[in-house]
Design an enzyme around this catalytic site. Structure first.
Site, mmCIF file in Angstrom:
data_model
loop_
_atom_site.group_PDB
_atom_site.id
_atom_site.type_symbol
_atom_site.label_atom_id
_atom_site.label_comp_id
_atom_site.label_asym_id
_atom_site.label_seq_id
_atom_site.Cartn_x
_atom_site.Cartn_y
_atom_site.Cartn_z
ATOM 1 N N PRO A 65 37.529 23.144 42.165
ATOM 2 C CA PRO A 65 36.526 23.077 43.244
ATOM 3 C C PRO A 65 35.243 23.785 42.852
ATOM 4 O O PRO A 65 35.248 24.823 42.194
ATOM 5 C CB PRO A 65 37.228 23.805 44.407
ATOM 6 C CG PRO A 65 38.687 23.738 44.099
ATOM 7 C CD PRO A 65 38.788 23.773 42.611
ATOM 8 N N LYS B 146 31.407 17.987 41.036
ATOM 9 C CA LYS B 146 31.827 16.585 41.055
ATOM 10 C C LYS B 146 31.019 15.768 42.070
ATOM 11 O O LYS B 146 30.506 14.699 41.749
ATOM 12 C CB LYS B 146 33.327 16.503 41.383
ATOM 13 C CG LYS B 146 34.212 17.224 40.379
ATOM 14 C CD LYS B 146 35.673 17.054 40.709
ATOM 15 C CE LYS B 146 36.067 17.765 41.968
ATOM 16 N NZ LYS B 146 35.899 19.246 41.890
ATOM 17 N N THR B 147 30.917 16.279 43.276
ATOM 18 C CA THR B 147 30.144 15.569 44.295
ATOM 19 C C THR B 147 28.664 15.566 43.955
ATOM 20 O O THR B 147 27.963 14.571 44.200
ATOM 21 C CB THR B 147 30.379 16.217 45.671
ATOM 22 O OG1 THR B 147 31.781 16.255 45.948
ATOM 23 C CG2 THR B 147 29.681 15.442 46.765
ATOM 24 N N HIS C 101 40.685 57.645 36.867
ATOM 25 C CA HIS C 101 41.298 56.347 36.567
ATOM 26 C C HIS C 101 40.288 55.426 35.879
ATOM 27 O O HIS C 101 40.586 54.846 34.822
ATOM 28 C CB HIS C 101 41.791 55.715 37.885
ATOM 29 C CG HIS C 101 42.513 54.425 37.697
ATOM 30 N ND1 HIS C 101 43.885 54.306 37.738
ATOM 31 C CD2 HIS C 101 42.061 53.164 37.446
ATOM 32 C CE1 HIS C 101 44.239 53.061 37.540
ATOM 33 N NE2 HIS C 101 43.147 52.342 37.360
ATOM 34 N N GLU C 102 39.099 55.308 36.451
ATOM 35 C CA GLU C 102 38.091 54.423 35.864
ATOM 36 C C GLU C 102 37.555 54.997 34.546
ATOM 37 O O GLU C 102 37.259 54.236 33.619
ATOM 38 C CB GLU C 102 36.947 54.213 36.859
ATOM 39 C CG GLU C 102 37.354 53.580 38.171
ATOM 40 C CD GLU C 102 38.053 52.251 37.989
ATOM 41 O OE1 GLU C 102 37.791 51.561 36.977
ATOM 42 O OE2 GLU C 102 38.874 51.890 38.847
ATOM 43 N N ASP D 153 46.805 46.811 37.157
ATOM 44 C CA ASP D 153 46.791 47.026 35.708
ATOM 45 C C ASP D 153 48.160 46.738 35.100
ATOM 46 O O ASP D 153 48.262 46.129 34.024
ATOM 47 C CB ASP D 153 46.382 48.461 35.399
ATOM 48 C CG ASP D 153 44.989 48.780 35.922
ATOM 49 O OD1 ASP D 153 44.153 47.864 35.939
ATOM 50 O OD2 ASP D 153 44.759 49.937 36.313
#
Length: 661
Positions: free
Chosen positions: A223, A227-228, A443-444, A520
């Site tokens: 989608p 196409k259209t 964490h990041e 993760d």
């Protein structure tokens, strides 16, 4: 042939006949009111007598004439007539009409016969007047509704006798015209359909060697890939009549309507041949004809049968070319896909880096963009985006720049809208305690630091701990220099290592783990299992596929599937997957332990700034950004001439390299 040749005038828009409705409502109200007023006036002229007054006037001989219904004795009935007035002056009326309801007994009958000679007996037949009086409002209401409904249906061109007529709409040249210049990023698909347009303009060029134009072209793709839009471009370029219809317009609540509309659509197309018919979302009527678990749908199957016959049956269907679009080719009936019906299938995939660049530039022409903006950065950061997603990105950036009272759309607005489309809007008002902020920052920082020390990792672009959407507390974004089609084993292992970096940073700093690494773990496990089962990257299990054939599950097809290997092999697969993850875990632990000071510095800075670019992170840690593997000249050359790449052998595991917490 001119654009407006052989085109029927557009159907008038359906409107509600307000004047006629007002007239009939007024008539419906006035007639009963007039009857009631007439009856009330009549009642005022006729004197109502009581039973005792009536008998008194009979005894006095004042009743001059009366009329009685022929009924049985001891029944209450109404008597009408006239009686003589007394004490009237000269010139005044001497008679007065009256009406009285009495219990008609034998004694009363004898008194009437004795005292009143001018009497009349009428037959008791009140059924028909009573019936008409009671049904008159209903009849008027039914006539009114029928009139209004028939006028509305005729004005819309959809009367009751036209349910089987086709709902295909001919393109109106006065509408916004789309050409091939508006369609970018799908050059190969444009070449295929442009050949059809050229054939319609100059058939002799293709017939010279005996070639035949395809009878049907099926556009297949996810989608939002255009196409259209491509069908609209064909309509804008082709100088022939163009009909468009949705697949859902064939199936109605009435049996046989779908097949009738298919036949009528092709009959209409033959009148304007050569012409193009575009069927959007054809999978709504072209599903496989079999009785699966959910049973069949006879009406849809009859519609499909009619479509198959009209496209390639005994009767010639020359001059009508069918275009269709779907994002579910796996559910289409095989008879619909064979040559002779849909001779050509055009795959429209998600755009690559160069395609995204071209699409962004097309949509950027509609808004005011800062001339210093490098669209390549946005194109690199949007792998997996469709053309519709990129159009939405530009629109969101324009709205954001408007809210910020900017004169043009800058890179900051474009990146913010990209992050909003991918992860959701920033939620700075979300209350997060300091413990969770520190955990998210480490964490990041773990993700980013491991990626910086992995040689085959994707370059770092941005790191943030600002919450977005519902599930994201932070994100680490990596931008590849180009779309990754083929992935090496070392690149996959580095990708697994980056996934592990966030969890291991939590473990080293807090001596505990949290639920923040669930995504993760999922990504790392999925990559490791595909390396073993699908890509043959395990030395122990060798060059063997253990994943089996994968396809969309559809009713009636294989839902329960047995594995093609035994329990012992399954155990070896699990052990090998676990070993790959454990080896990467040990490797990441060594990287973070050796650079624990850099991890703490990056996390503390993140807590202060919340968002940092890749350049800022490298400068903070005193590291040098790795040079780009490809020069700017090479990337510019790709935009000028793009060569089709071979089909990817992987599932694009690193298509979205962002790591989120």
């Amino acid at each position: 042939m001119p654009d407006n040749a052989n085109q029927t005038p557009p159907l008038p828009k359906p409107h509600f006949p307000r004047r006629q409705l007002f007239f009939w409502l007024l008539l419906l109200l006035v007639v009963p009111l007039a009857v009631m007023m007439f009856q009330s006036d009549t009642k005022k002229e006729i004197h109502e007598l009581t039973a005792s007054q009536f008998e008194e006037y009979l005894q006095e001989g004042r009743i001059q004439a009366l009329e009685i219904e022929a009924q049985t004795a001891s029944a209450v009935q109404e008597i009408v007539g006239t009686y003589r007035l007394t004490g009237q002056v000269e010139g005044s009326p001497s008679e007065q009409p009256f009406r009285v309801k009495v219990l008609y007994t034998d004694q009363l009958d004898a008194l009437i016969r004795e005292k009143c000679e001018n009497r009349d007996v009428r037959a008791a037949n009140n059924f028909l007047p009573g019936l008409l009086y009671s049904l008159l409002p209903i009849v008027l209401l039914v006539v009114l509704l029928s009139f209004v409904y028939s006028r509305a249906m005729r004005s819309a061109g959809k009367s009751a006798l036209q349910f089987g007529k086709s709902r295909a709409k001919m393109l109106n040249p006065s509408l916004e015209k789309v050409t091939f210049n508006d369609v970018v990023g799908i050059e190969e698909a444009k070449e295929d359909v442009q050949e059809i347009v050229e054939y319609l303009k100059n058939p002799s060029r293709f017939k010279r060697l005996g070639g035949k134009i395809p009878r049907g072209v099926l556009m297949v793709g996810p989608p939002g890939t255009g196409k259209t839009l491509l069908a609209k471009a064909i309509a804008g370029e082709a100088e022939v009549p163009f009909f468009s219809i949705s697949g859902s317009d064939f199936v109605e609540m009435f049996v046989g309507v779908g097949a009738s509309r298919v036949r009528d659509m092709f009959e209409e197309g033959k009148k304007y041949a050569p012409c193009l018919i575009f069927i959007d979302e054809i999978d709504s009527v072209g599903r496989s004809r079999f009785s699966g678990i959910g049973g069949g749908h006879d009406e849809r199957e009859q519609t499909l049968n009619a479509l198959l016959v009209e496209m390639d049956g005994f009767e010639a269907n020359s001059g009508v070319i069918v275009l269709a679009a779907t994002n579910r080719p796996d559910v289409l009936d095989p008879a619909l896909l064979r040559p002779g019906r849909f001779d050509r299938q055009i795959a429209i995939d998600l755009p690559d880096l160069n395609g995204r660049m071209a699409i962004l530039n097309v949509h950027a022409k509609k808004v005011t963009i800062d001339p210093n903006v490098d669209m390549r950065i946005i194109a690199r950061g949007t792998p997996g985006f469709s053309g519709a997603d990129l159009a939405n990105l530009i629109n969101e950036a324009a709205l954001l720049a408007t809210r910020r009272n900017r004169d043009s759309v800058g890179l900051a607005e474009l990146e913010e809208s990209r992050d909003k489309v991918r992860w959701g809007k920033e939620r700075r008002s979300r209350k997060i305690d300091e413990k969770d902020r520190r955990l998210t920052a480490y964490h990041e920082a773990g993700h980013a630091l491991v990626g910086m020390f992995c040689e085959n990792s994707v370059p770092l672009h941005k790191i943030t701990i600002v919450p977005r959407g519902v599930a994201y507390l932070g994100a680490t974004m990596q931008l590849p220099e180009q779309d990754q089609i083929h992935l090496t084993r070392n690149e996959l292992l580095d990708h697994i290592a980056v996934c592990i970096g966030g969890r291991l940073a939590e473990e080293l700093i807090f001596n505990d783990v949290t639920t923040g690494a669930s995504m993760d773990i999922l990504q790392a496990s999925d990559i490791a299992r595909k390396m073993v089962c699908q890509w043959g990257m395990s030395e122990k299990l060798g060059f063997v596929n253990y994943a089996g054939h994968q396809e969309h599950i559809f009713l009636g097809r294989d839902i329960t599937r047995s594995e093609d290997y035994g329990q012992e092999t399954a155990r070896e697969i699990d052990l090998e997957v676990r070993q790959i993850v454990q080896d990467s875990y040990a490797r990441v632990r060594g990287i973070l332990q050796n650079n624990l000071d850099k991890l703490k510095l990056l996390a503390d800075t993140l807590l202060e700034k919340e968002t940092m670019s890749g350049e800022e992170v490298y400068a903070l840690l005193g590291m040098t950004m790795p040079p780009s593997k490809r020069t700017q000249h090479d990337l510019d050359s790709d935009l000028e001439s793009q060569k089709p790449a071979p089909a990817p052998s992987s599932d694009k595991a690193a298509e979205e390299p962002e790591k989120t917490a």
